[in-house]
Design a protein around this motif. Sequence first.
Motif, mmCIF file in Angstrom:
data_model
loop_
_atom_site.group_PDB
_atom_site.id
_atom_site.type_symbol
_atom_site.label_atom_id
_atom_site.label_comp_id
_atom_site.label_asym_id
_atom_site.label_seq_id
_atom_site.Cartn_x
_atom_site.Cartn_y
_atom_site.Cartn_z
ATOM 1 N N GLU A 152 0.851 -1.188 0.000
ATOM 2 C CA GLU A 152 0.000 0.000 0.000
ATOM 3 C C GLU A 152 0.885 1.235 0.000
ATOM 4 N N ILE A 153 0.327 2.315 -0.524
ATOM 5 C CA ILE A 153 1.030 3.588 -0.579
ATOM 6 C C ILE A 153 -0.003 4.676 -0.309
ATOM 7 N N THR A 154 0.415 5.772 0.311
ATOM 8 C CA THR A 154 -0.523 6.849 0.615
ATOM 9 C C THR A 154 -0.501 7.909 -0.481
ATOM 10 N N VAL A 155 -1.536 8.730 -0.479
ATOM 11 C CA VAL A 155 -1.594 9.817 -1.465
ATOM 12 C C VAL A 155 -0.460 10.810 -1.221
ATOM 13 N N ASP A 156 -0.089 11.007 0.027
ATOM 14 C CA ASP A 156 1.021 11.912 0.314
ATOM 15 C C ASP A 156 2.341 11.352 -0.201
ATOM 16 N N ASP A 157 2.497 10.026 -0.153
ATOM 17 C CA ASP A 157 3.702 9.398 -0.701
ATOM 18 C C ASP A 157 3.821 9.673 -2.199
ATOM 19 N N ILE A 158 2.717 9.497 -2.935
ATOM 20 C CA ILE A 158 2.814 9.700 -4.385
ATOM 21 C C ILE A 158 2.869 11.177 -4.747
ATOM 22 N N ALA A 159 2.261 12.033 -3.923
ATOM 23 C CA ALA A 159 2.363 13.477 -4.168
ATOM 24 C C ALA A 159 3.788 13.962 -3.939
ATOM 25 N N GLY A 160 4.461 13.349 -2.973
ATOM 26 C CA GLY A 160 5.818 13.752 -2.640
ATOM 27 C C GLY A 160 6.881 13.210 -3.573
ATOM 28 N N ASP A 161 6.503 12.267 -4.410
ATOM 29 C CA ASP A 161 7.465 11.668 -5.338
ATOM 30 C C ASP A 161 6.830 11.481 -6.706
ATOM 31 N N PRO A 162 6.842 12.532 -7.540
ATOM 32 C CA PRO A 162 6.205 12.445 -8.857
ATOM 33 C C PRO A 162 6.844 11.418 -9.796
ATOM 34 N N ALA A 175 -13.773 13.720 -14.513
ATOM 35 C CA ALA A 175 -14.182 14.575 -13.397
ATOM 36 C C ALA A 175 -12.993 15.067 -12.580
ATOM 37 N N GLY A 176 -11.859 14.387 -12.677
ATOM 38 C CA GLY A 176 -10.656 14.819 -11.975
ATOM 39 C C GLY A 176 -9.771 13.650 -11.601
ATOM 40 N N HIS A 177 -8.464 13.831 -11.804
ATOM 41 C CA HIS A 177 -7.508 12.753 -11.554
ATOM 42 C C HIS A 177 -6.156 13.311 -11.115
ATOM 43 N N VAL A 178 -5.322 12.430 -10.620
ATOM 44 C CA VAL A 178 -3.951 12.790 -10.255
ATOM 45 C C VAL A 178 -3.260 13.293 -11.524
ATOM 46 N N PRO A 179 -2.666 14.483 -11.483
ATOM 47 C CA PRO A 179 -2.118 15.082 -12.706
ATOM 48 C C PRO A 179 -1.174 14.213 -13.520
ATOM 49 N N HIS A 180 -0.305 13.445 -12.899
ATOM 50 C CA HIS A 180 0.667 12.658 -13.671
ATOM 51 C C HIS A 180 0.239 11.201 -13.872
ATOM 52 N N ALA A 181 -1.037 10.911 -13.634
ATOM 53 C CA ALA A 181 -1.521 9.528 -13.746
ATOM 54 C C ALA A 181 -1.720 9.093 -15.191
ATOM 55 N N ILE A 182 -1.664 7.780 -15.386
ATOM 56 C CA ILE A 182 -1.990 7.125 -16.657
ATOM 57 C C ILE A 182 -3.381 6.528 -16.479
ATOM 58 N N TRP A 218 -6.962 11.658 -2.153
ATOM 59 C CA TRP A 218 -6.122 12.630 -2.862
ATOM 60 C C TRP A 218 -6.762 14.022 -2.796
ATOM 61 N N ILE A 219 -8.048 14.088 -3.101
ATOM 62 C CA ILE A 219 -8.773 15.356 -3.101
ATOM 63 C C ILE A 219 -8.891 15.898 -1.674
ATOM 64 N N ALA A 220 -9.238 15.021 -0.723
ATOM 65 C CA ALA A 220 -9.386 15.441 0.676
ATOM 66 C C ALA A 220 -8.082 16.004 1.240
ATOM 67 N N ALA A 221 -6.944 15.503 0.751
ATOM 68 C CA ALA A 221 -5.641 15.981 1.212
ATOM 69 C C ALA A 221 -5.264 17.315 0.586
ATOM 70 N N GLY A 222 -6.059 17.775 -0.381
ATOM 71 C CA GLY A 222 -5.800 19.072 -0.999
ATOM 72 C C GLY A 222 -4.798 19.060 -2.137
ATOM 73 N N HIS A 223 -4.508 17.886 -2.670
ATOM 74 C CA HIS A 223 -3.560 17.806 -3.782
ATOM 75 C C HIS A 223 -4.222 18.278 -5.080
ATOM 76 N N ASP A 224 -3.399 18.726 -6.017
ATOM 77 C CA ASP A 224 -3.891 19.203 -7.309
ATOM 78 C C ASP A 224 -4.646 18.114 -8.050
ATOM 79 N N VAL A 225 -5.665 18.522 -8.781
ATOM 80 C CA VAL A 225 -6.474 17.604 -9.577
ATOM 81 C C VAL A 225 -6.480 18.101 -11.014
ATOM 82 N N ALA A 226 -6.190 17.209 -11.944
ATOM 83 C CA ALA A 226 -6.239 17.545 -13.368
ATOM 84 C C ALA A 226 -7.611 17.177 -13.920
ATOM 85 N N ARG A 227 -8.073 17.963 -14.868
ATOM 86 C CA ARG A 227 -9.369 17.692 -15.528
ATOM 87 C C ARG A 227 -9.193 17.790 -17.013
#
Length: 96
Positions: A3-13, A28-35, A87-96
């Motif tokens: 398992e990995i947290t949203v903060d872990d992936i936000a901290g390491d693009p 509707a919105g996703h992690v900016p660097h996601a596939i 991811w959204i609750a933590a306040g990280h950027d969301v791409a649309r």
Amino acid sequence: MREITVDDIAGDPAVPVVDVREQDEWDAGHVPHAIHIPMGEVVERLDEVPDGAAIICHSGGRSARVVQYLESQGRVAANVVGGTSAWIAAGHDVAR
């Protein structure tokens, strides 16, 4: 299952993120660097899933099933705890 947290992936693009939600959820919105590889396409698109990927969905259920499948195929992956909701609750950027 890893398992990995949203903060872990936000901290390491450099951590590859694969979003397995459906198209409307992705739009509707996703992690900016996601596939984007919807869960129903993972088997046929397995070669597009980077080894060591963080797998994300809305809350963690679908991504957990995908991680189990990837592990059964000898792949390394981690489930993102809480998914896009976290991811959204933590306040990280969301791409649309």
